[in-house]
Write an enzyme that holds these catalytic residues in place. Structure first.
Site: not given
Length: 193
Positions: A69-70
């Protein structure tokens, strides 16, 4: 049998959110460069980095479901990453006050055994109050916001800085969109209620 689940992130916020699903998982640091590419749109950056994190960790875990995730916060051409310093946090909050900021949260689930990859971007629209300099300083005195995109922790005192938050996944702003993740994990064969 459910594959081993790995969270490709050292974020305490993401691991706390993933624990809500009551699935066993381990954490691995992806060690990647989180810089945007020239002319890359914020949503594309978030998706690319989420996938890059999962791919980096997949090398260590050849038979696992890897979650990457980012998050990239943006207003027009301006991007807001993790401030790192109080001075940067102050500057970010001054630029964001009175504006709507879009927090693009990229999410990837990679099956390292098959190579099957699912990637999504979940936007959250956040309206910031027209904050005074004194309100910004009072907030920074009380909240350690140096490690979150945009300097505002909505799960903490940062909620007081906001006029509204709009999006399809309430945990996306914190960094791990659980509604989308549940759908992706189910698609990968993970039994969830």
């Amino acid at each position: 049998m459910v594959q081993h689940i790995i969270l490709a992130s050292t974020s305490l916020f993401r691991s706390e959110l993933l624990r809500r699903l009551q699935l066993p998982f381990d954490i691995a640091d992806p060690h990647i460069d989180e810089s945007a590419l020239p002319s890359e749109l914020p949503a594309a950056t978030a998706q690319r980095l989420a996938q890059a994190k999962a791919q980096a960790v997949a090398r260590q875990f050849p038979n696992a479901l890897i979650i990457g995730a980012d998050q990239v916060a943006a207003y027009d051409e301006q991007r807001f990453g993790k401030p790192g310093t109080r001075q940067n946090a102050r500057q970010q909050l001054r630029l964001m006050r009175g504006n709507e900021i879009v927090f693009h949260t990229g999410l990837c689930v990679l099956n390292s055994a098959t190579g099957h990859t699912q990637v999504h971007c979940i936007p959250t629209y956040v309206g910031f109050r027209d904050l005074t300099d004194a309100e910004i300083e009072a907030y920074l005195d009380k909240e350690d916001a140096l490690n979150c995109a945009g300097s505002a922790k909505s799960e903490g005192l940062g909620i007081a800085l906001l006029r509204y938050q709009r999006g399809d996944d309430p945990t996306a702003l914190i960094g791990l969109p659980l509604i989308a993740l549940c759908e992706m994990l189910r698609s990968a064969g993970v039994p969830l209620p």
